[in-house]
Design a protein around this motif. Structure first.
Motif, mmCIF file in Angstrom:
data_model
loop_
_atom_site.group_PDB
_atom_site.id
_atom_site.type_symbol
_atom_site.label_atom_id
_atom_site.label_comp_id
_atom_site.label_asym_id
_atom_site.label_seq_id
_atom_site.Cartn_x
_atom_site.Cartn_y
_atom_site.Cartn_z
ATOM 1 N N VAL A 28 -0.531 0.001 5.980
ATOM 2 C CA VAL A 28 -1.430 -0.630 5.668
ATOM 3 C C VAL A 28 -1.221 -1.391 5.898
ATOM 4 O O VAL A 28 -1.778 -2.812 7.063
ATOM 5 C CB VAL A 28 -2.430 0.224 5.252
ATOM 6 N N CYS A 38 7.801 1.049 4.622
ATOM 7 C CA CYS A 38 7.334 1.829 3.562
ATOM 8 C C CYS A 38 7.330 3.074 4.562
ATOM 9 O O CYS A 38 7.332 4.503 3.324
ATOM 10 C CB CYS A 38 5.882 1.692 2.842
ATOM 11 N N CYS A 52 0.802 -1.576 -0.160
ATOM 12 C CA CYS A 52 -0.019 0.084 0.200
ATOM 13 C C CYS A 52 1.055 1.131 0.582
ATOM 14 O O CYS A 52 0.108 2.464 -0.655
ATOM 15 C CB CYS A 52 -1.056 0.446 1.520
#
Ligand code: FES
Ligand code: FES
Length: 188
Positions: free
Chosen positions: A49, A69, A45
């Motif tokens: 998440v 990320c 994502c």
């Protein structure tokens, strides 16, 4: 990407990396992929998440899965991490000679199909197992603790059950991760 550069040093899978000048807003996942060629950690994502990008941060509080990320290299500077490439035992040529108990259990239970989510699940389950080495739990709590530890990891293939079962089996079959339940007969 920012033009401003910062000097960054980390430990990745036990090896020192850097110092290297990196854009100050570079994410840890980009550093792993584009500078170190450690591509086993997945980009999903990109928003913190799905946890496909989870790696283990080895900090003062012990092993903790974090989403690479959305983790900036500025924060990661000076810290230690483990990616999926750093879990199994390898020979001098880099070939895997022995999987960890978590990795082996995921294979034995057919926990994944496409495997895109697997490195994140390895990070989450491994961090849990290592936390239990320091603080064992009662067997009857294992189900809830596993569910809680893997709850943030998203898998679009398998329905989660086999990841949960594999992690539960590792915990119940590894000496020292669980302790006897507190009862009237066993009050300690
Ligand atoms: S790719 Fe990092 S949480 Fe989804
Ligand atoms: S096995 Fe495909 S996303 Fe989890």
């Amino acid at each position: 990407m920012s033009d401003r550069m910062i000097s960054v040093t980390m430990r990745i899978n036990g090896e020192k990396t850097g110092p290297v000048d990196l854009p100050e807003d570079l994410m840890l996942l980009e550093y792993l992929h584009e500078y170190l060629n450690l591509t086993g950690t997945r980009y999903g994502c990109g928003q913190g998440v799905c946890r496909a990008c989870a790696v283990i941060h080895d900090g003062a509080a012990g092993a903790e899965p974090i989403p690479a990320c959305i983790t900036g290299v500025a924060w990661a500077n000076g810290r230690s991490f483990r990616t999926v490439e750093g879990h199994a035992t390898r020979d001098d040529d880099g070939n895997v000679t022995q999987l960890t108990s978590v990795q082996q259990a995921f294979l034995d239970h057919f926990s994944f199909q496409c495997s895109y989510c697997t490195s994140g699940f390895v990070a989450a389950a491994t961090a849990l197992v290592e936390r239990l080495e320091a603080a064992p739990i009662a067997p009857e709590d294992v189900e809830d603790v596993v569910l809680d530890a893997l709850n943030e990891n998203i898998c679009r293939c398998t329905g989660y059950v086999r990841y949960l079962e594999a992690t539960r089996d590792v915990i119940l079959n590894t000496p020292g991760l669980t302790r006897a339940a507190v009862t009237e007969e066993n009050p300690s």
